[in-house]
Design a protein around this motif. Structure first.
Motif, PDB file in Angstrom:
ATOM      1  N   HIS A  10       2.993  53.250 -17.745  1.00  0.00           N
ATOM      2  CA  HIS A  10       2.280  54.448 -18.189  1.00  0.00           C
ATOM      3  C   HIS A  10       0.760  54.316 -18.141  1.00  0.00           C
ATOM      4  O   HIS A  10       0.066  55.261 -17.797  1.00  0.00           O
ATOM      5  CB  HIS A  10       2.722  54.886 -19.583  1.00  0.00           C
ATOM      6  N   LEU A  11       0.196  53.177 -18.512  1.00  0.00           N
ATOM      7  CA  LEU A  11      -1.251  53.026 -18.531  1.00  0.00           C
ATOM      8  C   LEU A  11      -1.708  52.315 -17.263  1.00  0.00           C
ATOM      9  O   LEU A  11      -1.471  51.129 -17.085  1.00  0.00           O
ATOM     10  CB  LEU A  11      -1.715  52.234 -19.763  1.00  0.00           C
ATOM     11  N   LEU A  12      -2.375  53.062 -16.370  1.00  0.00           N
ATOM     12  CA  LEU A  12      -2.961  52.467 -15.181  1.00  0.00           C
ATOM     13  C   LEU A  12      -4.339  51.926 -15.528  1.00  0.00           C
ATOM     14  O   LEU A  12      -5.024  52.445 -16.406  1.00  0.00           O
ATOM     15  CB  LEU A  12      -3.078  53.501 -14.062  1.00  0.00           C
ATOM     16  N   SER A  13      -4.767  50.901 -14.792  1.00  0.00           N
ATOM     17  CA  SER A  13      -6.051  50.279 -15.114  1.00  0.00           C
ATOM     18  C   SER A  13      -7.210  51.249 -14.954  1.00  0.00           C
ATOM     19  O   SER A  13      -8.177  51.205 -15.726  1.00  0.00           O
ATOM     20  CB  SER A  13      -6.270  49.046 -14.232  1.00  0.00           C
ATOM     21  N   ASN A  14      -7.144  52.144 -13.959  1.00  0.00           N
ATOM     22  CA  ASN A  14      -8.250  53.088 -13.802  1.00  0.00           C
ATOM     23  C   ASN A  14      -8.290  54.080 -14.959  1.00  0.00           C
ATOM     24  O   ASN A  14      -9.365  54.505 -15.391  1.00  0.00           O
ATOM     25  CB  ASN A  14      -8.194  53.809 -12.453  1.00  0.00           C
ATOM     26  N   GLY A  15      -7.119  54.446 -15.486  1.00  0.00           N
ATOM     27  CA  GLY A  15      -7.083  55.292 -16.667  1.00  0.00           C
ATOM     28  C   GLY A  15      -7.605  54.562 -17.890  1.00  0.00           C
ATOM     29  O   GLY A  15      -8.318  55.139 -18.722  1.00  0.00           O
ATOM     30  N   GLY A  16      -7.261  53.279 -18.016  1.00  0.00           N
ATOM     31  CA  GLY A  16      -7.771  52.479 -19.121  1.00  0.00           C
ATOM     32  C   GLY A  16      -9.284  52.330 -19.060  1.00  0.00           C
ATOM     33  O   GLY A  16      -9.969  52.382 -20.088  1.00  0.00           O
ATOM     34  N   ALA A  17      -9.817  52.164 -17.840  1.00  0.00           N
ATOM     35  CA  ALA A  17     -11.267  52.047 -17.679  1.00  0.00           C
ATOM     36  C   ALA A  17     -11.962  53.350 -18.035  1.00  0.00           C
ATOM     37  O   ALA A  17     -13.006  53.355 -18.691  1.00  0.00           O
ATOM     38  CB  ALA A  17     -11.593  51.641 -16.250  1.00  0.00           C
ATOM     39  N   ALA A  18     -11.405  54.477 -17.586  1.00  0.00           N
ATOM     40  CA  ALA A  18     -11.992  55.774 -17.912  1.00  0.00           C
ATOM     41  C   ALA A  18     -11.996  56.006 -19.417  1.00  0.00           C
ATOM     42  O   ALA A  18     -12.975  56.515 -19.983  1.00  0.00           O
ATOM     43  CB  ALA A  18     -11.236  56.893 -17.191  1.00  0.00           C
ATOM     44  N   ALA A  19     -10.917  55.620 -20.080  1.00  0.00           N
ATOM     45  CA  ALA A  19     -10.852  55.764 -21.524  1.00  0.00           C
ATOM     46  C   ALA A  19     -11.914  54.900 -22.207  1.00  0.00           C
ATOM     47  O   ALA A  19     -12.548  55.321 -23.174  1.00  0.00           O
ATOM     48  CB  ALA A  19      -9.458  55.382 -22.030  1.00  0.00           C
ATOM     49  N   ALA A  20     -12.112  53.688 -21.690  1.00  0.00           N
ATOM     50  CA  ALA A  20     -13.132  52.806 -22.251  1.00  0.00           C
ATOM     51  C   ALA A  20     -14.524  53.396 -22.087  1.00  0.00           C
ATOM     52  O   ALA A  20     -15.392  53.229 -22.956  1.00  0.00           O
ATOM     53  CB  ALA A  20     -13.057  51.438 -21.577  1.00  0.00           C
ATOM     54  N   LEU A  21     -14.747  54.086 -20.970  1.00  0.00           N
ATOM     55  CA  LEU A  21     -16.043  54.712 -20.719  1.00  0.00           C
ATOM     56  C   LEU A  21     -16.220  56.009 -21.496  1.00  0.00           C
ATOM     57  O   LEU A  21     -17.322  56.528 -21.610  1.00  0.00           O
ATOM     58  CB  LEU A  21     -16.196  55.000 -19.219  1.00  0.00           C
ATOM     59  N   GLY A  22     -15.121  56.562 -21.985  1.00  0.00           N
ATOM     60  CA  GLY A  22     -15.193  57.802 -22.724  1.00  0.00           C
ATOM     61  C   GLY A  22     -15.414  59.013 -21.847  1.00  0.00           C
ATOM     62  O   GLY A  22     -16.122  59.950 -22.222  1.00  0.00           O
ATOM     63  N   LEU A  23     -14.805  59.016 -20.664  1.00  0.00           N
ATOM     64  CA  LEU A  23     -14.956  60.137 -19.756  1.00  0.00           C
ATOM     65  C   LEU A  23     -13.632  60.450 -19.090  1.00  0.00           C
ATOM     66  O   LEU A  23     -12.780  59.577 -18.972  1.00  0.00           O
ATOM     67  CB  LEU A  23     -15.999  59.839 -18.676  1.00  0.00           C
ATOM     68  N   PRO A  24     -13.446  61.691 -18.648  1.00  0.00           N
ATOM     69  CA  PRO A  24     -12.247  61.991 -17.859  1.00  0.00           C
ATOM     70  C   PRO A  24     -12.366  61.324 -16.503  1.00  0.00           C
ATOM     71  O   PRO A  24     -13.448  61.270 -15.918  1.00  0.00           O
ATOM     72  CB  PRO A  24     -12.280  63.513 -17.739  1.00  0.00           C
ATOM     73  N   LEU A  25     -11.262  60.820 -15.995  1.00  0.00           N
ATOM     74  CA  LEU A  25     -11.306  60.195 -14.677  1.00  0.00           C
ATOM     75  C   LEU A  25     -11.641  61.235 -13.615  1.00  0.00           C
ATOM     76  O   LEU A  25     -12.445  60.978 -12.719  1.00  0.00           O
ATOM     77  CB  LEU A  25      -9.954  59.534 -14.374  1.00  0.00           C
TER      78      LEU A  25
END
Length: 206
Positions: free
Chosen positions: A87-102
């Motif tokens: 369910h959690l892809l690394s690019n989605g995890g990175a976007a969440a860490a940045l606080g922005l929509p991918l």
């Protein structure tokens, strides 16, 4: 890293297999490693045991599991392979860490694996609104030069070990031409559309 994630659920009676997956591009070497790993797994499957392959993120997204599963099914057709989504892809995890929509609205997302060429990178930058470069550590300086030439460094972010306690974010890469990054690092570039990104959380920002 995957072992650390599941360590609290492992039991003493469970056998942990050491599988060798060399980080090379030679097809013959890779095939030999996949077949050897598949044979190790089959030793347990044919006895009626279950074997679980744990992966960071999702096993369908640039995962070593793909090569192992395909080889097992090719070499041992009677084996049953079940894929459990992470369910959690690394690019989605990175976007969440940045606080922005991918991505937003009609933005075009391009994801490149670690083994891409400069030509691939240039083509992606020409066509994408958002670009994610996976496992960027081995080519970071080369990528940095391309982004500098295109004026995109201030719209670029590196995220180390996204979603992990040791996560680190590098924002605005203009003064970071020679970052020494761990293997699990990705680079996100806002290369088209709305390039205004929010400031990442200061607790993990460098």
């Amino acid at each position: 890293m995957a072992q650390q994630i599941v360590a609290q659920w492992l039991r003493p009676e469970q056998v942990q297999l050491t599988l060798d997956f060399p980080y090379v591009q030679d097809e013959a070497t890779l095939r030999q490693a996949w077949e050897a790993a598949a044979a190790q797994v089959w030793n347990y499957l044919q006895r009626g045991d279950d074997v679980v392959f744990v992966s960071e993120g999702d096993v369908s997204f640039y995962s070593t599991f793909t090569y192992l599963a395909q080889t097992v099914m090719q070499q041992y057709p009677e084996a049953q392979v079940e894929t459990v989504p992470g369910h959690l892809l690394s690019n989605g995890g990175a976007a969440a860490a940045l606080g922005l929509p991918l991505t937003v609205r009609a933005e075009r997302l391009v994801v490149l694996p670690a083994l891409y060429t400069v030509a691939d990178l240039e083509t992606a930058l020409d066509t994408a609104d958002v670009l994610v470069l996976m496992k960027v550590s081995s080519v970071y300086e080369q990528v940095w030069s391309v982004l500098e030439r295109r004026g995109l460094l201030q719209h670029s972010y590196v995220v180390e070990r996204a979603s992990q306690p040791t996560q680190v974010i590098y924002a605005d890469l203009r003064d970071r031409p020679s970052l020494k990054l761990p293997y699990f690092s990705l680079l996100l570039v806002k290369c088209g559309g709305d390039q205004r990104l929010p400031t990442p959380a200061p607790t993990s920002l460098r």
